[in-house]
Design a protein around this motif. Structure first.
Motif, PDB file in Angstrom:
ATOM      1  N   TYR A   1      77.593  37.507  12.860  1.00 40.17           N
ATOM      2  CA  TYR A   1      78.069  36.785  14.315  1.00 40.17           C
ATOM      3  C   TYR A   1      78.301  35.364  13.885  1.00 40.17           C
ATOM      4  CZ  TYR A   1      76.429  40.439  17.557  1.00 40.17           C
ATOM      5  OH  TYR A   1      76.674  41.625  18.380  1.00 40.17           O
ATOM      6  N   PRO A   2      79.459  34.667  14.506  1.00 35.50           N
ATOM      7  CA  PRO A   2      79.762  33.204  14.276  1.00 35.50           C
ATOM      8  C   PRO A   2      78.461  32.513  14.845  1.00 35.50           C
ATOM      9  CG  PRO A   2      81.002  34.360  16.210  1.00 35.50           C
ATOM     10  CD  PRO A   2      80.394  35.511  15.440  1.00 35.50           C
ATOM     11  N   ILE A   3      78.648  31.146  14.087  1.00 35.15           N
ATOM     12  CA  ILE A   3      77.569  30.157  14.346  1.00 35.15           C
ATOM     13  C   ILE A   3      77.439  30.036  16.053  1.00 35.15           C
ATOM     14  CG2 ILE A   3      78.945  28.297  13.899  1.00 35.15           C
ATOM     15  CD1 ILE A   3      75.230  28.712  13.050  1.00 35.15           C
ATOM     16  N   GLU A   4      78.671  29.831  16.607  1.00 32.33           N
ATOM     17  CA  GLU A   4      78.501  29.570  17.987  1.00 32.33           C
ATOM     18  C   GLU A   4      77.833  30.521  18.954  1.00 32.33           C
ATOM     19  OE1 GLU A   4      82.284  27.974  16.165  1.00 32.33           O
ATOM     20  OE2 GLU A   4      81.474  29.924  16.358  1.00 32.33           O
ATOM     21  N   LEU A   5      78.026  31.966  18.497  1.00 31.41           N
ATOM     22  CA  LEU A   5      77.226  33.040  19.352  1.00 31.41           C
ATOM     23  C   LEU A   5      75.821  33.027  18.711  1.00 31.41           C
ATOM     24  CD1 LEU A   5      78.438  34.768  21.327  1.00 31.41           C
ATOM     25  CD2 LEU A   5      78.708  36.537  19.497  1.00 31.41           C
ATOM     26  N   LYS A   6      75.512  32.988  17.451  1.00 32.27           N
ATOM     27  CA  LYS A   6      74.150  32.661  17.081  1.00 32.27           C
ATOM     28  C   LYS A   6      73.455  31.640  17.791  1.00 32.27           C
ATOM     29  CE  LYS A   6      74.467  34.714  12.405  1.00 32.27           C
ATOM     30  NZ  LYS A   6      74.393  34.249  11.023  1.00 32.27           N
ATOM     31  N   SER A   7      74.007  30.481  17.873  1.00 36.75           N
ATOM     32  CA  SER A   7      73.479  29.250  18.687  1.00 36.75           C
ATOM     33  C   SER A   7      73.257  29.757  19.977  1.00 36.75           C
ATOM     34  CB  SER A   7      74.391  27.945  18.182  1.00 36.75           C
ATOM     35  OG  SER A   7      74.542  27.788  17.096  1.00 36.75           O
ATOM     36  N   PHE A   8      74.084  30.408  20.887  1.00 32.04           N
ATOM     37  CA  PHE A   8      73.806  30.495  22.002  1.00 32.04           C
ATOM     38  C   PHE A   8      72.619  31.390  22.434  1.00 32.04           C
ATOM     39  CE2 PHE A   8      74.795  33.514  25.703  1.00 32.04           C
ATOM     40  CZ  PHE A   8      74.887  32.692  26.735  1.00 32.04           C
ATOM     41  N   PHE A   9      72.597  32.546  21.662  1.00 35.89           N
ATOM     42  CA  PHE A   9      71.462  33.580  21.950  1.00 35.89           C
ATOM     43  C   PHE A   9      70.218  32.971  21.222  1.00 35.89           C
ATOM     44  CE2 PHE A   9      74.953  36.621  22.343  1.00 35.89           C
ATOM     45  CZ  PHE A   9      74.724  37.053  23.882  1.00 35.89           C
ATOM     46  N   GLU A  10      70.282  32.223  20.245  1.00 31.91           N
ATOM     47  CA  GLU A  10      68.918  31.651  19.763  1.00 31.91           C
ATOM     48  C   GLU A  10      68.164  30.818  20.850  1.00 31.91           C
ATOM     49  OE1 GLU A  10      70.270  29.941  15.822  1.00 31.91           O
ATOM     50  OE2 GLU A  10      70.012  31.895  14.851  1.00 31.91           O
ATOM     51  N   PHE A  11      69.142  29.979  21.694  1.00 32.70           N
ATOM     52  CA  PHE A  11      68.623  29.149  22.578  1.00 32.70           C
ATOM     53  C   PHE A  11      67.655  30.169  23.561  1.00 32.70           C
ATOM     54  CE2 PHE A  11      69.083  28.538  27.496  1.00 32.70           C
ATOM     55  CZ  PHE A  11      68.536  27.426  27.303  1.00 32.70           C
ATOM     56  N   TYR A  12      67.906  31.294  23.772  1.00 33.43           N
ATOM     57  CA  TYR A  12      67.145  32.087  24.529  1.00 33.43           C
ATOM     58  C   TYR A  12      65.725  32.691  23.847  1.00 33.43           C
ATOM     59  CZ  TYR A  12      70.905  32.288  27.882  1.00 33.43           C
ATOM     60  OH  TYR A  12      71.865  31.656  28.881  1.00 33.43           O
ATOM     61  N   LEU A  13      66.046  32.908  22.584  1.00 36.79           N
ATOM     62  CA  LEU A  13      64.645  32.992  21.845  1.00 36.79           C
ATOM     63  C   LEU A  13      63.931  31.944  21.714  1.00 36.79           C
ATOM     64  CD1 LEU A  13      66.493  34.628  19.051  1.00 36.79           C
ATOM     65  CD2 LEU A  13      65.339  35.954  20.589  1.00 36.79           C
ATOM     66  N   GLU A  14      64.258  30.762  21.819  1.00 39.90           N
ATOM     67  CA  GLU A  14      63.426  29.520  21.826  1.00 39.90           C
ATOM     68  C   GLU A  14      62.790  29.371  23.174  1.00 39.90           C
ATOM     69  OE1 GLU A  14      65.975  26.474  20.445  1.00 39.90           O
ATOM     70  OE2 GLU A  14      66.174  27.282  18.450  1.00 39.90           O
ATOM     71  N   LYS A  15      63.542  29.603  24.370  1.00 43.49           N
ATOM     72  CA  LYS A  15      63.211  29.416  25.603  1.00 43.49           C
ATOM     73  C   LYS A  15      61.881  30.043  25.793  1.00 43.49           C
ATOM     74  CE  LYS A  15      64.147  27.149  28.312  1.00 43.49           C
ATOM     75  NZ  LYS A  15      63.871  25.702  28.964  1.00 43.49           N
ATOM     76  N   GLN A  16      61.628  31.249  25.377  1.00 41.47           N
ATOM     77  CA  GLN A  16      60.501  31.881  25.638  1.00 41.47           C
ATOM     78  C   GLN A  16      59.278  31.170  25.543  1.00 41.47           C
ATOM     79  OE1 GLN A  16      60.035  35.429  23.244  1.00 41.47           O
ATOM     80  NE2 GLN A  16      57.848  35.808  24.235  1.00 41.47           N
ATOM     81  N   ARG A  17      59.410  29.887  24.593  1.00 41.22           N
ATOM     82  CA  ARG A  17      57.997  29.298  24.410  1.00 41.22           C
ATOM     83  C   ARG A  17      57.682  28.405  25.342  1.00 41.22           C
ATOM     84  NH1 ARG A  17      60.487  27.113  18.851  1.00 41.22           N
ATOM     85  NH2 ARG A  17      60.786  28.960  17.533  1.00 41.22           N
ATOM     86  N   ASP A  18      58.616  28.091  26.316  1.00 46.18           N
ATOM     87  CA  ASP A  18      58.556  27.351  27.526  1.00 46.18           C
ATOM     88  C   ASP A  18      58.017  28.181  28.901  1.00 46.18           C
ATOM     89  OD1 ASP A  18      59.530  25.304  26.027  1.00 46.18           O
ATOM     90  OD2 ASP A  18      61.612  25.550  26.673  1.00 46.18           O
ATOM     91  N   TYR A  19      57.867  29.436  28.628  1.00 47.43           N
ATOM     92  CA  TYR A  19      57.541  30.350  29.753  1.00 47.43           C
ATOM     93  C   TYR A  19      56.197  29.876  30.329  1.00 47.43           C
ATOM     94  CZ  TYR A  19      55.789  34.125  32.554  1.00 47.43           C
ATOM     95  OH  TYR A  19      55.228  34.826  33.616  1.00 47.43           O
TER      96      TYR A  19
END
Length: 360
Positions: free
Chosen positions: A54-72
């Protein structure tokens, strides 16, 4: 009250020019490799490790959601899920009879919607997908784990970015006076329609939520806004702020347009063909006008609303819901009923899917 200082024309003029760079960069990468769209549409959840190709732009986009779980935060978010558990059928009814036509009355934002053939030619599917989105994000326990709710929000955010991409690249009739397509102001306004306007609709029917319930829903949609790429420093968290933000956007953009009238006419035609309840079916235009009020109704060229107290209309919606759910008006019954309706009407349960692009 401090947030109210940002609710000015000068600030919101700037927001009309701002979009969502993270999602826009991801869509550019998807356009360059459409095969990845099919892969993402087949996901059940966002994978914890992004595929290596996956290109870096796509990885960055979805990794944002993986990180957001910590804020739940269950303390902050669960109360709104509990509210939807109790009022979900009326919540969805207000989306269809108030929130969506309300958005159509805002001329510049309606210009984006009317350029989507699906919203005019496949309105049933679009409404069904909206219902599926709302059901997923309000599912009891949604977001508490890295589950489907994050993926659904990511897909809707990418769909908005696809709209921007295709309008800016292919819509020769786009007027920059409309602002940038799917800009930050319009996204704030849509979020407001899916929260504040829904609650205002409930109040018009005599089902006024408490102050605590009201603010729990606003807090919830701030969380959704973060997941959808909205600049939430401008998002209201009190009833006063929500009222003032809606007031500002109304003054700026509520006006008559051919786009808005085409959209609402398509919505009415669909309701008149498909709503089984004879009262709601025959009085659809009047009901929309009742909720929208005089100014928005005139912008959409709707006839005056039905002349009954709001409490009576609330009883009609409540009775219609009880017929569908047999008295068990909870999240599980609501989801089961809506999925059954979708199977009968479309032959499948509708889900949020990214647009599949033709390979060149």
């Amino acid at each position: 009250m401090e947030k109210l200082q940002f609710y000015t024309n000068s600030v919101f003029d700037l927001l009309r020019q701002r979009q969502d760079p993270l999602a826009d960069q991801a869509v550019t990468a998807l356009v360059q490799d459409p095969s990845l769209i099919t892969e993402i549409n087949n996901w059940k959840v966002i994978p914890e490790v992004m595929p290596f190709n996956y290109p870096i732009e796509l990885k960055s986009f979805f990794e944002f959601y993986l990180e957001k779980q910590r804020d739940y935060s269950e303390t902050h978010l669960r109360p709104a899920q509990d509210f939807f558990e109790e009022k979900g059928d009326l919540y969805l009814a207000m989306l269809g009879f108030y929130s969506l036509p309300y958005c159509y009355a805002f001329a510049d934002g309606a210009q984006v919607l009317v350029r989507s053939n699906r919203i005019l030619e496949q309105i049933g599917e679009r409404l069904g997908e909206t219902a599926s989105f709302v059901l997923e994000i309000f599912r009891p326990g949604a977001f508490s784990t890295q589950d489907k709710a994050y993926l659904v929000c990511a897909k809707v955010r990418l769909i908005h970015a696809f709209s921007r991409y295709f309008i800016l690249h292919y819509a020769k009739d786009w007027n920059l006076a409309f602002g940038q397509p799917v800009n930050q102001e319009d996204m704030l306004g849509t979020n407001l329609a899916f929260s504040h306007i829904v609650l205002r609709g409930l109040a018009k029917m005599g089902a006024t939520p408490s102050e605590k319930q009201y603010e729990s829903v606003l807090i919830y949609w701030k969380w959704i806004g973060e997941l959808m790429g909205i600049e939430t420093q401008f998002w209201p968290t009190t009833t006063k702020e929500a009222f003032e933000l809606d007031k500002l956007i109304r003054k700026r953009h509520l006006k008559s347009s051919e786009a808005g009238q085409r959209l609402v006419n398509g919505l009415l035609h669909f309701y008149q063909k498909t709503i089984p309840d004879p009262v709601l079916n025959s009085q659809a235009e009047g009901i929309l006008s009742f909720f929208l009020g005089q100014e928005a109704s005139q912008a959409l060229n709707l006839k005056p609303g039905i002349k009954v107290p709001g409490e009576i209309l609330g009883l009609v919606f409540d009775y219609s819901g009880r017929k569908n759910f047999g008295g068990r008006k909870n999240y599980k019954a609501l989801k089961k009923s809506l999925q059954s309706q979708q199977r009968d009407q479309f032959g499948k349960v509708l889900e949020i899917r990214l647009p599949e692009l033709k390979r060149t």
